[in-house]
Design a protein around this motif. Structure first.
Motif, PDB file in Angstrom:
ATOM      1  N   LEU A 173     -10.795   2.075 -13.986  1.00 56.09           N
ATOM      2  CA  LEU A 173     -10.941   1.775 -12.557  1.00 56.09           C
ATOM      3  C   LEU A 173     -10.112   0.566 -12.150  1.00 56.09           C
ATOM      4  CD1 LEU A 173     -14.770   2.395 -12.025  1.00 56.09           C
ATOM      5  CD2 LEU A 173     -12.862   3.887 -11.385  1.00 56.09           C
ATOM      6  N   CYS A 174     -10.192  -0.498 -12.954  1.00 53.85           N
ATOM      7  CA  CYS A 174      -9.495  -1.729 -12.583  1.00 53.85           C
ATOM      8  C   CYS A 174      -7.986  -1.595 -12.719  1.00 53.85           C
ATOM      9  CB  CYS A 174     -10.022  -2.898 -13.428  1.00 53.85           C
ATOM     10  SG  CYS A 174     -11.715  -3.334 -13.012  1.00 53.85           S
ATOM     11  N   PHE A 175      -7.518  -0.836 -13.715  1.00 48.27           N
ATOM     12  CA  PHE A 175      -6.081  -0.573 -13.811  1.00 48.27           C
ATOM     13  C   PHE A 175      -5.624   0.185 -12.566  1.00 48.27           C
ATOM     14  CE2 PHE A 175      -2.248   1.649 -14.785  1.00 48.27           C
ATOM     15  CZ  PHE A 175      -1.546   0.834 -15.659  1.00 48.27           C
ATOM     16  N   SER A 176      -6.394   1.190 -12.156  1.00 49.57           N
ATOM     17  CA  SER A 176      -6.019   1.993 -10.989  1.00 49.57           C
ATOM     18  C   SER A 176      -5.947   1.138  -9.734  1.00 49.57           C
ATOM     19  CB  SER A 176      -7.023   3.135 -10.797  1.00 49.57           C
ATOM     20  OG  SER A 176      -7.052   3.982 -11.934  1.00 49.57           O
ATOM     21  N   VAL A 177      -6.939   0.275  -9.542  1.00 46.15           N
ATOM     22  CA  VAL A 177      -6.944  -0.600  -8.367  1.00 46.15           C
ATOM     23  C   VAL A 177      -5.750  -1.543  -8.399  1.00 46.15           C
ATOM     24  CG1 VAL A 177      -8.193  -2.459  -7.206  1.00 46.15           C
ATOM     25  CG2 VAL A 177      -9.434  -0.451  -8.026  1.00 46.15           C
ATOM     26  N   GLY A 178      -5.519  -2.141  -9.564  1.00 48.79           N
ATOM     27  CA  GLY A 178      -4.387  -3.056  -9.673  1.00 48.79           C
ATOM     28  C   GLY A 178      -3.060  -2.362  -9.453  1.00 48.79           C
ATOM     29  N   ALA A 179      -2.906  -1.157  -9.989  1.00 48.75           N
ATOM     30  CA  ALA A 179      -1.635  -0.450  -9.891  1.00 48.75           C
ATOM     31  C   ALA A 179      -1.327   0.036  -8.483  1.00 48.75           C
ATOM     32  CB  ALA A 179      -1.631   0.731 -10.859  1.00 48.75           C
ATOM     33  N   VAL A 180      -2.352   0.265  -7.654  1.00 46.18           N
ATOM     34  CA  VAL A 180      -2.098   0.773  -6.307  1.00 46.18           C
ATOM     35  C   VAL A 180      -1.700  -0.344  -5.342  1.00 46.18           C
ATOM     36  CG1 VAL A 180      -4.383   0.567  -5.217  1.00 46.18           C
ATOM     37  CG2 VAL A 180      -2.940   2.555  -4.715  1.00 46.18           C
ATOM     38  N   VAL A 181      -1.986  -1.600  -5.690  1.00 46.00           N
ATOM     39  CA  VAL A 181      -1.708  -2.717  -4.779  1.00 46.00           C
ATOM     40  C   VAL A 181      -0.231  -2.804  -4.400  1.00 46.00           C
ATOM     41  CG1 VAL A 181      -1.681  -5.248  -4.592  1.00 46.00           C
ATOM     42  CG2 VAL A 181      -3.729  -4.067  -5.413  1.00 46.00           C
ATOM     43  N   PRO A 182       0.718  -2.796  -5.352  1.00 43.70           N
ATOM     44  CA  PRO A 182       2.124  -2.893  -4.937  1.00 43.70           C
ATOM     45  C   PRO A 182       2.651  -1.660  -4.212  1.00 43.70           C
ATOM     46  CG  PRO A 182       1.965  -2.540  -7.307  1.00 43.70           C
ATOM     47  CD  PRO A 182       0.581  -2.804  -6.816  1.00 43.70           C
ATOM     48  N   LEU A 183       1.865  -0.591  -4.180  1.00 45.55           N
ATOM     49  CA  LEU A 183       2.277   0.614  -3.448  1.00 45.55           C
ATOM     50  C   LEU A 183       1.766   0.617  -2.009  1.00 45.55           C
ATOM     51  CD1 LEU A 183       1.547   3.296  -6.209  1.00 45.55           C
ATOM     52  CD2 LEU A 183       3.791   2.431  -5.518  1.00 45.55           C
TER      53      LEU A 183
END
Length: 236
Positions: free
Chosen positions: A160-170
Motif C-alpha cells: 500500500l505504501c509503495f503504491s501511494v508513494g509511487a503515484v505522487v510524482p504522477l
C-alpha cells in the motif's frame, strides 16, 4: 493527617514489534524514489508525457508487488528461524534445566546482578518452564517469542505504501500538466513530507528527517536523469 499519594506518572511506548512501521516507511520511500527516478530517467531521454505516465504506472505495479513479496518472504523466514531457535532452547531446558539455570544466572552476574540474587531468580524460573523459556529466548536471542511480526502485515503495509508513494510524482500528469520538472517538484515535496511524517515516530526534528529524504531522492533523480539524457542523445 496523611499526605495525599503522589500520582504515578504513566507513559506509553509505541508498538515497535508489530512489523508494520519498517515496511511502511521503506515502501513509501522506495515508491517515491523509484518512480521519481524512473520518471526523471525516461523524461530526460525525451519520452512523451503519455509514455512517462505509462512507465510510471508500470513501475508502480511491478514495484509494489515486488516489495510485498519481498517483505512477506523476509519476515516469514525470520519468524521460522526464531521458531527453530525457540524449539532448540525448549529442548535444552527439558534436557538440562539445572545447566540452563546456571547459564542464565551467569549472564545476569556479568551484567552486575549479585550472584546470590541471580541464582535465586534463575531457580524460581526453573519451576515455571514456559516463563523460563521466554526469559532464555529474550536473553540469548534478543527476541520475544510471543511477539513476532506478521508477514502479512509487513507485505500489505509495503504494498500500500509503495503504491501511494509511487503515484505522487504522477499526480501532475494525471491532472493534465505535461511538465517533467513540475512532476519532479511534486515528487520532491512528497519526499520531504514523508520524511517529516516519519519524524513523528522516530522523535527526530521533522525538518531534518524531511530534508534527508529529499536530499537522497534528489541524488537518485539526478543520476537517472543524467543517464536518460545521455541515452536519449545517443539514440536520437
Amino acid at each position: 493527617m496523611t499526605e495525599a499519594a503522589t500520582p504515578v506518572s504513566e507513559h506509553h511506548h509505541a508498538d515497535v514489534s508489530g512489523g508494520w512501521l519498517r515496511p511502511a516507511v521503506f515502501g513509501a520511500m522506495d515508491g517515491l524514489v523509484t518512480n521519481i527516478a524512473l520518471i526523471a530517467g525516461v523524461g530526460g531521454g525525451g519520452v512523451a508525457p503519455r509514455n512517462i505516465v505509462l512507465t510510471g504506472f508500470a513501475g508502480l505495479v511491478a514495484g509494489a508487488i515486488s516489495m510485498a513479496l519481498g517483505e512477506y518472504t523476509s519476515v516469514q523466514s525470520q519468524n521460522e528461524q526464531v521458531a527453530a531457535e525457540v524449539a532448540k532452547e525448549r529442548r535444552e531446558l527439558e534436557r538440562n534445566p539445572a545447566g540452563e539455570a546456571r547459564e542464565l544466572a551467569d549472564a545476569w552476574v556479568e551484567r552486575g546482578l549479585p550472584r546470590e540474587l541471580a541464582e535465586q531468580v534463575a531457580e524460581v524460573l526453573r519451576d515455571n518452564p514456559e516463563e523460563a523459556l521466554r526469559v532464555h529466548v529474550q536473553e540469548e536471542l534478543g527476541v520475544d517469542a510471543d511477539e513476532r511480526p506478521s508477514p502479512w502485515t509487513a507485505a500489505l503495509s509495503s504494498f500500500l505504501c509503495f503504491s501511494v508513494g509511487a503515484v505522487v510524482p504522477l499526480l501532475s500528469y494525471l491532472l493534465g500538466f505535461s511538465s517533467l520538472w513540475l512532476a519532479l517538484g511534486v515528487g520532491g515535496v512528497g519526499l520531504f513530507v514523508a520524511g517529516a511524517l516519519v519524524a513523528r515516530f522516530t522523535r527526530r526534528r521533522w525538518w531534518v528527517s524531511g530534508g534527508r529524504q529529499l536530499l537522497l531522492g534528489a541524488a537518485a533523480t539526478a543520476a537517472t536523469y543524467l543517464v536518460g539524457r545521455l541515452i536519449g542523445v545517443g539514440v536520437s
